[in-house]
Design an enzyme around this catalytic site. Structure first.
Site, PDB file in Angstrom:
ATOM      1  N   ASP A   7      36.527  -2.582  30.829  1.00 36.43           N
ATOM      2  CA  ASP A   7      37.425  -3.625  30.331  1.00 36.43           C
ATOM      3  C   ASP A   7      36.511  -4.782  29.932  1.00 36.43           C
ATOM      4  O   ASP A   7      36.063  -5.543  30.787  1.00 36.43           O
ATOM      5  CB  ASP A   7      38.420  -4.037  31.410  1.00 36.43           C
ATOM      6  CG  ASP A   7      39.366  -5.142  30.958  1.00 36.43           C
ATOM      7  OD1 ASP A   7      39.634  -5.231  29.746  1.00 36.43           O
ATOM      8  OD2 ASP A   7      39.830  -5.910  31.813  1.00 36.43           O
ATOM      9  N   GLU A  68      38.137  -0.375  26.386  1.00 41.82           N
ATOM     10  CA  GLU A  68      39.398  -0.881  25.860  1.00 41.82           C
ATOM     11  C   GLU A  68      39.147  -1.574  24.529  1.00 41.82           C
ATOM     12  O   GLU A  68      38.206  -2.352  24.384  1.00 41.82           O
ATOM     13  CB  GLU A  68      40.036  -1.855  26.852  1.00 41.82           C
ATOM     14  CG  GLU A  68      41.463  -2.223  26.482  1.00 41.82           C
ATOM     15  CD  GLU A  68      42.175  -2.955  27.597  1.00 41.82           C
ATOM     16  OE1 GLU A  68      42.976  -2.310  28.292  1.00 41.82           O
ATOM     17  OE2 GLU A  68      41.913  -4.156  27.770  1.00 41.82           O
ATOM     18  N   ASP A 141      40.388  -7.014  36.462  1.00 42.51           N
ATOM     19  CA  ASP A 141      39.499  -6.443  35.440  1.00 42.51           C
ATOM     20  C   ASP A 141      38.980  -5.073  35.870  1.00 42.51           C
ATOM     21  O   ASP A 141      38.839  -4.171  35.043  1.00 42.51           O
ATOM     22  CB  ASP A 141      38.327  -7.389  35.164  1.00 42.51           C
ATOM     23  CG  ASP A 141      38.804  -8.768  34.766  1.00 42.51           C
ATOM     24  OD1 ASP A 141      39.116  -8.968  33.584  1.00 42.51           O
ATOM     25  OD2 ASP A 141      38.881  -9.639  35.654  1.00 42.51           O
TER      26      ASP A 141
END
Length: 164
Positions: A7, A68, A141
């Site tokens: 992420d 992501e 996260d």
């Protein structure tokens, strides 16, 4: 197969390493965050992110990775910063020879919860259940990175079945 989910960000980058065993069960290998100093210049923060990610890849060499995708941000400054961090992540993975899958937040939510508009709590609870953890992974996260890794494993499994 060991997958490194990421992420991306410049201040905080979440990571999650998930292994899928031959029987299809998922197992957490490691998860956490890579932090950069808020008092550092952007080039120094990006260099720090790169070095820490490279060390993580050397410690736990993944078979594959998932990052992501950047989604639309109303705050242009935030979007640019996340984009710079994402670029460094992609560079580190490419230089390490690790294949990369990229997924939107909605694709990750769909893969993990079955609902592309799931909220953070729903995603974190499904990550906890799928990985057989005692509690929801923290910080957010890191939980998001684990979800990205699970998404990639599900997507890869589906792709292998389609090829057969």
């Amino acid at each position: 197969m060991l997958v490194l989910g990421i992420d991306p960000g410049t201040a905080i980058t979440g990571y999650g390493l998930v292994r899928q065993n031959e029987d299809g069960n998922l197992q957490v290998v490691d998860f956490g965050v890579i932090l950069t100093g808020t008092d550092e210049t952007m080039p120094d923060r990006l260099a720090s992110l790169y070095a820490q990610l490279r060390d993580l890849i050397l410690l736990h060499p993944p078979d594959s990775s998932a990052v992501e995708k950047l989604f639309f941000q109303k705050n242009v400054r935030t979007a640019l910063s996340v984009g710079q961090g994402r670029g460094v992540v992609l560079l580190a993975l490419a230089q390490a020879g690790v294949p990369v899958g990229e997924y939107t937040p909605n694709e990750v939510k769909q893969a993990v919860t079955g609902y592309g508009s799931a909220d953070k709590a729903q995603v974190q609870e499904m990550v906890r259940l799928l990985l057989n953890l005692e509690s929801r992974p923290k910080p957010d996260d890191a939980a998001d990175a684990l979800a990205v890794a699970i998404c990639h494993l599900h997507s890869s499994s589906y792709q292998r079945l389609m090829e057969e």
